[in-house]
Scaffold this active site. Sequence first.
Site, PDB file in Angstrom:
ATOM      1  N   SER A 147      -4.946   3.325   3.415  1.00  0.00           N
ATOM      2  CA  SER A 147      -6.096   2.434   3.509  1.00  0.00           C
ATOM      3  C   SER A 147      -7.206   3.089   4.352  1.00  0.00           C
ATOM      4  O   SER A 147      -7.694   4.152   3.981  1.00  0.00           O
ATOM      5  CB  SER A 147      -5.634   1.085   4.088  1.00  0.00           C
ATOM      6  OG  SER A 147      -6.597   0.099   3.855  1.00  0.00           O
ATOM      7  N   ASP A 223      -2.590  -4.975  -5.247  1.00  0.00           N
ATOM      8  CA  ASP A 223      -3.210  -4.841  -3.928  1.00  0.00           C
ATOM      9  C   ASP A 223      -4.453  -5.728  -3.881  1.00  0.00           C
ATOM     10  O   ASP A 223      -5.390  -5.522  -4.662  1.00  0.00           O
ATOM     11  CB  ASP A 223      -3.571  -3.364  -3.729  1.00  0.00           C
ATOM     12  CG  ASP A 223      -4.106  -3.056  -2.355  1.00  0.00           C
ATOM     13  OD1 ASP A 223      -4.787  -3.911  -1.755  1.00  0.00           O
ATOM     14  OD2 ASP A 223      -3.845  -1.938  -1.874  1.00  0.00           O
ATOM     15  N   HIS A 256      -0.472  -4.110  -0.818  1.00  0.00           N
ATOM     16  CA  HIS A 256      -1.087  -3.204   0.164  1.00  0.00           C
ATOM     17  C   HIS A 256      -0.173  -2.951   1.365  1.00  0.00           C
ATOM     18  O   HIS A 256      -0.566  -2.284   2.311  1.00  0.00           O
ATOM     19  CB  HIS A 256      -2.406  -3.828   0.642  1.00  0.00           C
ATOM     20  CG  HIS A 256      -3.367  -2.866   1.286  1.00  0.00           C
ATOM     21  ND1 HIS A 256      -3.941  -1.815   0.604  1.00  0.00           N
ATOM     22  CD2 HIS A 256      -3.856  -2.789   2.555  1.00  0.00           C
ATOM     23  CE1 HIS A 256      -4.741  -1.145   1.422  1.00  0.00           C
ATOM     24  NE2 HIS A 256      -4.700  -1.705   2.615  1.00  0.00           N
TER      25      HIS A 256
END
Lengths: 278, 278
Positions: A147, A223, A256
């Site tokens: 991320s 996600d 995620h």
Amino acid sequence: MKVVSTSKSHGGVQGVYSHASEACACDMTFAVFVPPQAKDGPLPVLWYLSGLTCTHANVMDKGEYRRLAAELGLIVVCPDTSPRGEGVADEKDNWQFGSGAGFYLDATQQPFARNYRMHSYIVDELPALIASQFPADMERQSIFGHSMGGHGALTIALKNSEHFRSCSAFAPIVQPMTADWSRPALEKYLGKDEKSWRAYDATALIEDGHRFGEFLVDQGTADGFLKDGLRPWLLEDACKKSGIALTLRMQEGYDHSYNFISTFMDDHLKWHAARLAK
Amino acid sequence: MKVVSTSKSHGGVQGVYSHASEACACDMTFAVFVPPQAKDGPLPVLWYLSGLTCTHANVMDKGEYRRLAAELGLIVVCPDTSPRGEGVADEKDNWQFGSGAGFYLDATQQPFARNYRMHSYIVDELPALIASQFPADMERQSIFGHSMGGHGALTIALKNSEHFRSCSAFAPIVQPMTADWSRPALEKYLGKDEKSWRAYDATALIEDGHRFGEFLVDQGTADGFLKDGLRPWLLEDACKKSGIALTLRMQEGYDHSYNFISTFMDDHLKWHAARLAK
């Protein structure tokens, strides 16, 4: 450097350490896993950069990298994601800025410029400490992250391609300049002139001529940040136009979280280890 | 049963669920990993009981069981370690009693007898829920655990040997009746008459004639609780005298943490899977 804790794991040692950082003007904590092969000589170093809200501990607890890193003989370094502590400017209720959200840049705007210098910390200061304190072969380094940490890995690799043999990412923020969760942070850290933001945006760096050998990126299709925050197709476009080899794997049904990361951790470790071999 | 969260992991689903428990007279939360093979029919169930201070989440986050459970086709159920919540009697600053310290027994003393009934919960109520809500082959169950959860696994297997094909433990409390960190809890939950404690002490159960096919126990030599709290040699003695097969592995340099557990998780999963095969 202070030893916060050490614990035997998979025949190696998972340690947590702290030191007074010059770059960040505060104490910084980081985690290092040293595999058992270290007794036979220096080993390659794989850097893992974490995402928003994380410390060094999230991937250490949930990343599931030690079993295979111990088998492959990789030192894994997991830094914090921002400066922290008393005297460090912060926005307490904002998870997208300040503590836990350093964005791997060197801030130029006050009051953040004093501490928020994660780019210098990750590229210069911490590698020097790792080289001096651990059995690390600094000629063999690779970098990956998740991320915001995927953003960190991609941008740092693009700007320091001579330092890293390989770079991969889990669900990276590939174009922070245009994503709602990162634009306000870039403005507060770097000022209103968006030209200065380009040094911290993977797609802009590629447009501006930076290159790297190849990238491996995994992205979960479930996600929640995919469409607005992450948008790996923007990296795909930039790589196609510039001739950078990108393996982008859309992973059906993954979110995620660290359940996604740990599922594909083995793939990334093997991919880096192949490129870190002598 | 309420779904708290689900997340894809290693091709399966790591879920967290809650329900109104009759045995514990409060809402209880638990984690279940269902591997990808579940689409082809019911799968064996491996119960993991956690240690003092833990919830369902510790092993879910740090236990590193999903990769191999997904490969071996094992459902892994991770219950909480005690009743919790408003109205549940507790001693807030005592980590060895009350919340997080249910010791897998049915309390008989007030005010604890109302909620602290983890033995009935784990042996009767939760298995019925698992059988009704998950693709579980309840004819094939095994059990393992860590520390207080190792105590839980050993005692529950000894008293319910017909329910479990195999039982293993990481650093189990093998004789809680005589260890400083568990004696006060047994007295508060069960009263002063130590005879009533024997149903919740692995070595006493063996002395009293309970039997189980074989045990696998891993114990770290650098575990700070080894000499006063855990003392696996007491289980070794009891097993020798009673003819129970025990494989006790003293693991050099390992501590009491999840770094120890996750290092040997694969061994335990393979050991149980071999015994859970049809």
